[in-house]
Design an enzyme around this catalytic site. Structure first.
Site, PDB file in Angstrom:
ATOM      1  N   ASN A 282      22.287   5.863  58.110  1.00 25.12           N
ATOM      2  CA  ASN A 282      22.868   5.819  56.767  1.00 25.12           C
ATOM      3  C   ASN A 282      21.736   5.507  55.791  1.00 25.12           C
ATOM      4  O   ASN A 282      21.264   4.378  55.734  1.00 25.12           O
ATOM      5  CB  ASN A 282      23.946   4.723  56.726  1.00 25.12           C
ATOM      6  CG  ASN A 282      24.502   4.527  55.330  1.00 25.12           C
ATOM      7  OD1 ASN A 282      24.283   5.361  54.433  1.00 25.12           O
ATOM      8  ND2 ASN A 282      25.220   3.436  55.132  1.00 25.12           N
ATOM      9  N   TRP A 283      21.338   6.533  55.057  1.00 26.54           N
ATOM     10  CA  TRP A 283      20.182   6.361  54.163  1.00 26.54           C
ATOM     11  C   TRP A 283      20.546   5.638  52.876  1.00 26.54           C
ATOM     12  O   TRP A 283      19.669   5.295  52.092  1.00 26.54           O
ATOM     13  CB  TRP A 283      19.567   7.729  53.834  1.00 26.54           C
ATOM     14  CG  TRP A 283      18.874   8.397  54.979  1.00 26.54           C
ATOM     15  CD1 TRP A 283      18.846   7.998  56.289  1.00 26.54           C
ATOM     16  CD2 TRP A 283      18.105   9.610  54.920  1.00 26.54           C
ATOM     17  NE1 TRP A 283      18.116   8.878  57.048  1.00 26.54           N
ATOM     18  CE2 TRP A 283      17.649   9.878  56.225  1.00 26.54           C
ATOM     19  CE3 TRP A 283      17.777  10.493  53.896  1.00 26.54           C
ATOM     20  CZ2 TRP A 283      16.857  10.991  56.525  1.00 26.54           C
ATOM     21  CZ3 TRP A 283      16.995  11.605  54.189  1.00 26.54           C
ATOM     22  CH2 TRP A 283      16.540  11.836  55.488  1.00 26.54           C
ATOM     23  N   LYS A 284      21.812   5.478  52.617  1.00 27.01           N
ATOM     24  CA  LYS A 284      22.294   4.803  51.389  1.00 27.01           C
ATOM     25  C   LYS A 284      21.668   5.452  50.147  1.00 27.01           C
ATOM     26  O   LYS A 284      21.387   6.644  50.152  1.00 27.01           O
ATOM     27  CB  LYS A 284      22.000   3.308  51.464  1.00 27.01           C
ATOM     28  CG  LYS A 284      22.438   2.690  52.791  1.00 27.01           C
ATOM     29  CD  LYS A 284      22.416   1.198  52.779  1.00 27.01           C
ATOM     30  CE  LYS A 284      22.778   0.687  54.154  1.00 27.01           C
ATOM     31  NZ  LYS A 284      22.937  -0.741  54.219  1.00 27.01           N
TER      32      LYS A 284
ATOM     33  N   HIS B 137      32.372   2.072  54.335  1.00 28.28           N
ATOM     34  CA  HIS B 137      31.206   1.198  54.498  1.00 28.28           C
ATOM     35  C   HIS B 137      31.395  -0.079  53.685  1.00 28.28           C
ATOM     36  O   HIS B 137      31.980  -0.054  52.601  1.00 28.28           O
ATOM     37  CB  HIS B 137      29.939   1.947  54.047  1.00 28.28           C
ATOM     38  CG  HIS B 137      28.704   1.210  54.435  1.00 28.28           C
ATOM     39  ND1 HIS B 137      28.206   0.171  53.680  1.00 28.28           N
ATOM     40  CD2 HIS B 137      27.885   1.327  55.503  1.00 28.28           C
ATOM     41  CE1 HIS B 137      27.119  -0.306  54.276  1.00 28.28           C
ATOM     42  NE2 HIS B 137      26.910   0.376  55.389  1.00 28.28           N
TER      43      HIS B 137
ATOM     44  N   GLU C 215      29.544  -1.695  51.816  1.00 24.93           N
ATOM     45  CA  GLU C 215      29.044  -1.665  50.429  1.00 24.93           C
ATOM     46  C   GLU C 215      30.027  -0.933  49.521  1.00 24.93           C
ATOM     47  O   GLU C 215      30.168  -1.280  48.346  1.00 24.93           O
ATOM     48  CB  GLU C 215      27.646  -1.016  50.398  1.00 24.93           C
ATOM     49  CG  GLU C 215      26.605  -1.945  50.998  1.00 24.93           C
ATOM     50  CD  GLU C 215      25.464  -1.256  51.711  1.00 24.93           C
ATOM     51  OE1 GLU C 215      25.237  -0.053  51.494  1.00 24.93           O
ATOM     52  OE2 GLU C 215      24.795  -1.933  52.519  1.00 24.93           O
TER      53      GLU C 215
ATOM     54  N   GLU D 221      30.988  -3.037  61.879  1.00 26.34           N
ATOM     55  CA  GLU D 221      29.817  -3.521  61.154  1.00 26.34           C
ATOM     56  C   GLU D 221      30.132  -4.882  60.538  1.00 26.34           C
ATOM     57  O   GLU D 221      30.676  -4.956  59.422  1.00 26.34           O
ATOM     58  CB  GLU D 221      29.443  -2.550  60.040  1.00 26.34           C
ATOM     59  CG  GLU D 221      29.087  -1.165  60.523  1.00 26.34           C
ATOM     60  CD  GLU D 221      28.119  -0.491  59.559  1.00 26.34           C
ATOM     61  OE1 GLU D 221      26.999  -0.189  59.978  1.00 26.34           O
ATOM     62  OE2 GLU D 221      28.482  -0.304  58.396  1.00 26.34           O
TER      63      GLU D 221
ATOM     64  N   GLY E 109      21.956  -5.414  56.774  1.00 28.48           N
ATOM     65  CA  GLY E 109      20.799  -5.559  55.898  1.00 28.48           C
ATOM     66  C   GLY E 109      20.266  -6.982  55.830  1.00 28.48           C
ATOM     67  O   GLY E 109      19.426  -7.303  54.989  1.00 28.48           O
TER      68      GLY E 109
ATOM     69  N   SER F 207      21.797  -4.450  61.270  1.00 22.59           N
ATOM     70  CA  SER F 207      20.433  -4.831  61.626  1.00 22.59           C
ATOM     71  C   SER F 207      20.017  -4.400  63.036  1.00 22.59           C
ATOM     72  O   SER F 207      19.322  -5.143  63.741  1.00 22.59           O
ATOM     73  CB  SER F 207      20.226  -6.347  61.441  1.00 22.59           C
ATOM     74  OG  SER F 207      20.443  -6.697  60.083  1.00 22.59           O
TER      75      SER F 207
HETATM   76  C1  PEP Z   1      24.547  -0.151  57.430  1.00 20.02           C
HETATM   77  O1  PEP Z   1      24.331  -0.155  56.232  1.00 20.02           O
HETATM   78  O2  PEP Z   1      25.494   0.497  57.892  1.00 20.02           O
HETATM   79  C2  PEP Z   1      23.658  -0.943  58.277  1.00 20.02           C
HETATM   80  C3  PEP Z   1      24.027  -1.163  59.505  1.00 20.02           C
HETATM   81  O3  PEP Z   1      22.520  -1.396  57.694  1.00 20.02           O
HETATM   82  P1  PEP Z   1      21.313  -2.180  58.435  1.00 20.02           P
HETATM   83  O4  PEP Z   1      21.021  -1.446  59.701  1.00 20.02           O
HETATM   84  O5  PEP Z   1      20.186  -2.150  57.461  1.00 20.02           O
HETATM   85  O6  PEP Z   1      21.811  -3.564  58.693  1.00 20.02           O
END
Ligand code: PEP
Length: 250
Positions: free
Chosen positions: A9-11, A95, A97, A167, A173, A213
């Site tokens: 997921n490049w966001k 997600h 976010e 998640e 993050g 992470s």
């Molecule tokens: C995500 O945004 O779905 C995610 C898992 O981010 P990260 O790997 O940076 O924690």
């Protein structure tokens, strides 16, 4: 056997040139893998990414979000049929976010999931508890409620097109990961929640990804757990070497 999936997921990262560069780097790292590999660039770069990778069946280009309506007065939004029209077959929904900054709820996500499936898309549905929920021992209640509200309107057949991504919000993050055992316990609970409603065959057929992470140094241990079928990767998906180290951790 369930599919192993690793999705990046490049966001809101990477302009057009950076998108092309990262895809070039990914291609250099690419090895044959039994896992399905996906990348989710921003909306503005989906078309270019899709065109660049269209001959290449080893990386699927997917979307980070979509609206539930088919079309209409929703300034700034993108529909499932628009995504389909440029070749996108899979969309990430829910997600954390999107939930935190754009007020997405499990009720509105139920509509998005239905719209994606009505357009023959595959959904990666994200959910997970916040830190205060885990501290209060409420993580299973929260997760069960997210799944039931957003997904239990679906019939069993729909789960052929659903991938789940657990998640925990406190791990996204932050550099803090759920331990492999915490991930396994929650994934087993998620599978049981599905089994109670739809039966064991459906529950055992759905891939459940872990996100939060995941890095090259912890992916192998997390992916070794029996109910962890892959990962949704944020930060580490922005470096081709790290992303493929994770893909190759299966
Ligand atoms: C995500 O945004 O779905 C995610 C898992 O981010 P990260 O790997 O940076 O924690």
């Amino acid at each position: 056997m369930r599919k192993h999936i690793v999705a990046g997921n490049w966001k809101m990262n990477n302009d057009l040139a950076q998108t092309e560069n990262l895809i070039t780097d990914l291609r250099k790292q690419m090895k044959t893998s039994d896992s399905e590999v996906m990348i989710a660039p921003s909306f503005t770069n989906l078309w270019q990414a899709f065109q660049t990778l269209r001959e290449d069946e080893t990386i699927e280009v997917i979307a980070q979000n979509m609206h539930f309506a088919e079309s209409g007065a929703y300034t700034g939004e993108v529909s499932a049929s628009m995504l389909k029209s440029i070749g996108i077959q899979t969309v990430i929904l829910g997600h954390s976010e999107r939930r935190a900054y754009f007020n997405e709820t499990d009720e509105s996500l139920a509509k998005k999931v239905a719209a994606a499936l009505a357009n023959d898309m595959r959904v990666i549905f994200c959910f997970g508890e916040e830190l205060q929920d885990r501290k209060a021992g409420k993580e299973e209640n929260i997760v069960a409620s997210q799944i039931k509200t957003a997904l239990f309107h679906l019939d069993a057949n729909a789960y052929k097109h659903i991938v789940l991504a657990y998640e925990p919000v406190w791990a996204i993050g932050t550099g803090e990961t759920a331990s492999p055992d915490q991930a396994q316990d929650m994934h087993a609970f998620i599978r049981k929640t599905l089994a109670d409603k739809y039966g064991g065959d459906v529950a055992n057929s759905v891939s459940i990804l872990y996100g939060g992470s995941v890095k090259p140094n912890n992916a192998k241990e997390i992916f070794s757990k029996p109910d962890v079928d892959g990962g949704l990767i944020g930060g580490a998906s922005l470096k081709a070497e790290d992303f493929y180290a994770i893909v190759n951790a299966f």
